[in-house]
Write a protein that holds these residues in place. Structure first.
Motif, mmCIF file in Angstrom:
data_model
loop_
_atom_site.group_PDB
_atom_site.id
_atom_site.type_symbol
_atom_site.label_atom_id
_atom_site.label_comp_id
_atom_site.label_asym_id
_atom_site.label_seq_id
_atom_site.Cartn_x
_atom_site.Cartn_y
_atom_site.Cartn_z
ATOM 1 N N PRO A 16 45.754 17.320 55.264
ATOM 2 C CA PRO A 16 47.044 17.606 55.493
ATOM 3 C C PRO A 16 48.001 18.276 54.812
ATOM 4 O O PRO A 16 48.355 18.623 53.479
ATOM 5 C CB PRO A 16 47.329 16.317 54.738
ATOM 6 C CG PRO A 16 46.648 15.812 53.649
ATOM 7 C CD PRO A 16 45.552 16.361 54.135
ATOM 8 N N ALA A 17 47.667 19.854 55.007
ATOM 9 C CA ALA A 17 47.751 21.324 54.432
ATOM 10 C C ALA A 17 48.065 22.287 54.821
ATOM 11 O O ALA A 17 46.837 22.434 55.820
ATOM 12 C CB ALA A 17 47.862 21.123 52.759
ATOM 13 N N THR A 19 56.334 26.302 59.277
ATOM 14 C CA THR A 19 56.421 25.628 58.820
ATOM 15 C C THR A 19 55.607 25.043 59.647
ATOM 16 O O THR A 19 54.891 24.999 60.498
ATOM 17 C CB THR A 19 57.346 25.155 59.216
ATOM 18 O OG1 THR A 19 58.655 25.776 58.466
ATOM 19 C CG2 THR A 19 57.893 23.894 58.552
ATOM 20 N N LEU A 20 54.311 24.660 58.203
ATOM 21 C CA LEU A 20 53.395 23.662 58.959
ATOM 22 C C LEU A 20 53.903 22.112 59.641
ATOM 23 O O LEU A 20 55.203 21.500 58.477
ATOM 24 C CB LEU A 20 52.622 22.996 57.579
ATOM 25 C CG LEU A 20 51.542 22.381 57.824
ATOM 26 C CD1 LEU A 20 50.269 23.207 58.371
ATOM 27 C CD2 LEU A 20 50.380 22.082 56.770
ATOM 28 N N ALA A 39 55.714 20.294 56.282
ATOM 29 C CA ALA A 39 57.250 20.414 56.258
ATOM 30 C C ALA A 39 58.292 21.606 55.574
ATOM 31 O O ALA A 39 59.164 21.690 55.062
ATOM 32 C CB ALA A 39 57.938 19.291 56.208
ATOM 33 N N ARG A 40 57.559 22.611 54.970
ATOM 34 C CA ARG A 40 57.361 23.467 53.418
ATOM 35 C C ARG A 40 57.616 24.650 54.337
ATOM 36 O O ARG A 40 56.536 25.331 53.974
ATOM 37 C CB ARG A 40 57.520 23.058 52.248
ATOM 38 C CG ARG A 40 57.863 24.011 51.344
ATOM 39 C CD ARG A 40 57.463 23.413 49.758
ATOM 40 N NE ARG A 40 58.193 24.205 49.042
ATOM 41 C CZ ARG A 40 57.292 24.052 47.752
ATOM 42 N NH1 ARG A 40 56.650 23.209 47.522
ATOM 43 N NH2 ARG A 40 58.137 24.641 46.755
ATOM 44 N N PRO A 41 58.598 25.123 54.548
ATOM 45 C CA PRO A 41 58.194 26.815 54.937
ATOM 46 C C PRO A 41 58.332 28.275 53.924
ATOM 47 O O PRO A 41 58.277 27.898 53.379
ATOM 48 C CB PRO A 41 60.214 27.146 55.757
ATOM 49 C CG PRO A 41 60.770 26.640 55.311
ATOM 50 C CD PRO A 41 60.167 25.157 54.336
ATOM 51 N N TYR A 42 57.392 28.879 54.658
ATOM 52 C CA TYR A 42 56.896 29.897 53.976
ATOM 53 C C TYR A 42 57.740 31.100 54.807
ATOM 54 O O TYR A 42 58.313 31.112 56.070
ATOM 55 C CB TYR A 42 55.835 30.520 54.264
ATOM 56 C CG TYR A 42 55.194 32.152 53.679
ATOM 57 C CD1 TYR A 42 54.910 31.684 52.592
ATOM 58 C CD2 TYR A 42 55.696 33.037 54.405
ATOM 59 C CE1 TYR A 42 54.552 33.237 52.315
ATOM 60 C CE2 TYR A 42 54.930 33.566 54.377
ATOM 61 C CZ TYR A 42 54.803 34.262 53.256
ATOM 62 O OH TYR A 42 54.860 35.695 52.679
ATOM 63 N N VAL A 43 58.556 31.744 53.880
ATOM 64 C CA VAL A 43 60.325 32.403 54.219
ATOM 65 C C VAL A 43 59.768 33.583 53.810
ATOM 66 O O VAL A 43 59.774 34.145 52.605
ATOM 67 C CB VAL A 43 61.731 32.136 53.633
ATOM 68 C CG1 VAL A 43 62.309 32.767 54.684
ATOM 69 C CG2 VAL A 43 61.391 30.651 53.976
ATOM 70 N N ARG A 46 48.173 26.392 48.811
ATOM 71 C CA ARG A 46 48.546 25.352 49.838
ATOM 72 C C ARG A 46 50.096 25.563 50.270
ATOM 73 O O ARG A 46 50.990 26.117 49.452
ATOM 74 C CB ARG A 46 48.370 24.203 49.396
ATOM 75 C CG ARG A 46 46.641 24.333 48.796
ATOM 76 C CD ARG A 46 45.070 23.699 49.390
ATOM 77 N NE ARG A 46 45.410 22.415 49.669
ATOM 78 C CZ ARG A 46 44.683 22.162 50.125
ATOM 79 N NH1 ARG A 46 43.537 22.355 50.974
ATOM 80 N NH2 ARG A 46 44.328 20.241 50.714
ATOM 81 N N LEU A 47 50.121 24.894 51.528
ATOM 82 C CA LEU A 47 50.804 24.914 52.123
ATOM 83 C C LEU A 47 50.923 23.606 52.669
ATOM 84 O O LEU A 47 50.571 22.949 53.450
ATOM 85 C CB LEU A 47 51.338 25.793 53.165
ATOM 86 C CG LEU A 47 52.815 26.137 54.116
ATOM 87 C CD1 LEU A 47 54.080 26.304 52.948
ATOM 88 C CD2 LEU A 47 52.387 26.836 55.472
ATOM 89 N N THR A 48 52.657 22.949 52.293
ATOM 90 C CA THR A 48 52.458 20.992 52.835
ATOM 91 C C THR A 48 53.454 21.740 53.856
ATOM 92 O O THR A 48 54.068 21.719 54.340
ATOM 93 C CB THR A 48 53.405 20.935 51.410
ATOM 94 O OG1 THR A 48 54.347 21.335 51.159
ATOM 95 C CG2 THR A 48 52.388 21.302 49.991
#
Length: 357
Positions: free
Chosen positions: A251-252, A329-330, A298-302, A294-296
């Motif tokens: 989940p990431a 966003t994941l 609903a937390r966007p990379y902007v 890591r990217l979680t």
């Protein structure tokens, strides 16, 4: 009066463009001939016949696949225990471009298809998912970069799909929720300019002109965001896999920052590590990696105050300007795919292959 149930329908989208991707020429990858594509469809139809699937809906094309397939099916029909499914070719204009895949996927969803067998690479599967979030897809690898579709005999994939569609494998077992990356581009006021998705990777490059679709070099790659990082994969996600493996069910996501040859990059104050990755078949590329995180969900990379170009699953698709906001966003549980190993395990455990006799 009792109504007769609708026949079980399976869709097949066999993208002819994936067989002649320019990256096959650039990297000496093997092509996929018309005859081999017809043979693959024959094996799939034989498996679907064993599952008693009534109808198979197919995407039309211009290269002669329909004529060749229908000619060979005459012989195949005499070898099978059960009748072949009725073939229905979608009534749609054929343009010979990626738009055909988009059109076919949208039509199949409208016609109540139980599942879609997709023959292609990452880009083809991405095009189908854009229109079929609720229709399960069964991935078949025939593209150049195949990080999403696994390498597996099509007979087994079709068998698992057919047994699910026939109601012999429960949805809870047969269907696997999958991740994707949602990409949005907004102007300075926050108005949405563009929205798209990627199944495997999003690459952000220090370029402006979209030009040729396929990514053939990474000299201007500054950021990479992935849903999965499998060390055995080929493509941009292979770079992430050399940093930290990430499974399809974890989940990431993963964000990798690189030091491009030209243009801006993330200033981490560290010297990049050179890691080699298989960017395409036969193409091993050294990659200057600065960091990975890591990217979680609903937390966007902007990305703001910078211009650039975005590649979705290895193809240039979006150009953005310095006054705009780009967000990646994941999204967990974004679409459904057929879990072929789980289906076959269930069939074996409950001896359901007796239904194929």
């Amino acid at each position: 009066m009792e109504t007769k149930p609708l026949p079980v329908r399976i869709g097949i989208i066999a993208n002819p463009l994936s067989a002649r991707d320019v990256r096959r020429v650039m990297t000496h990858a093997a092509g996929l001939t018309l005859g081999e594509r017809a043979n693959m469809l024959m094996r799939m139809l034989a498996a679907l016949a064993a599952c008693r699937i009534a109808e198979v809906w197919l995407m039309p094309e211009r290269e002669g696949l329909r004529a060749l397939l229908e000619k060979q099916l005459i012989s195949l029909a005499t070898q099978l225990v059960h009748p072949l499914p009725q073939l229905r070719w979608l009534d749609m204009a054929v343009k010979g471009t990626a738009e055909d895949t988009h059109t076919a996927a949208a039509l199949m969803q409208q016609h109540g298809i139980a599942a879609i067998l997709v023959l292609g690479g990452d880009g083809t599967h991405r095009a189908v998912v854009k229109h079929c979030r609720q229709v399960p897809i069964a991935a078949v690898s025939t593209g150049t970069n195949n990080a999403f579709p696994p390498l597996r005999e099509v007979t087994v994939t079709a068998l698992a799909t057919g047994m699910f569609a026939a109601g012999l494998v429960p949805r809870a077992i047969a269907l696997q929720p999958r991740k994707c990356l949602q990409v949005t581009r907004q102007d300075a006021s926050g108005a949405l300019l563009q929205s798209d998705l990627a199944l495997v990777d999003v690459g952000i490059f220090n370029e402006q002109i979209l030009g040729m679709k396929a990514i053939g070099a990474i000299g201007t790659l500054r950021s990479l965001i992935v849903t999965q990082a499998l060390p055995e994969s080929v493509g941009l996600s292979a770079i992430a896999a050399m940093c930290q493996p990430l499974g399809t069910e974890e989940p990431a996501g993963l964000v990798v920052e690189l030091r491009p040859e030209t243009g801006p990059s993330v200033d981490t104050g560290v010297v990049p590590r050179m890691l080699a990755a298989a960017l395409a078949p036969g193409l091993i590329v050294p990659c200057p990696v600065l960091s990975h995180t890591r990217l979680t969900h609903a937390r966007p990379y902007v990305v703001e105050k910078q211009s650039g170009l975005v590649a979705l699953d290895g193809e240039r698709e979006i150009s953005f300007q310095a006054g705009e906001r780009l967000a990646v966003t994941l999204r967990q549980d974004a679409f459904l795919s057929i879990d072929v190993p789980a289906c076959m395990q269930h069939i074996s455990k409950h001896q359901l292959s007796s239904h194929l006799c």
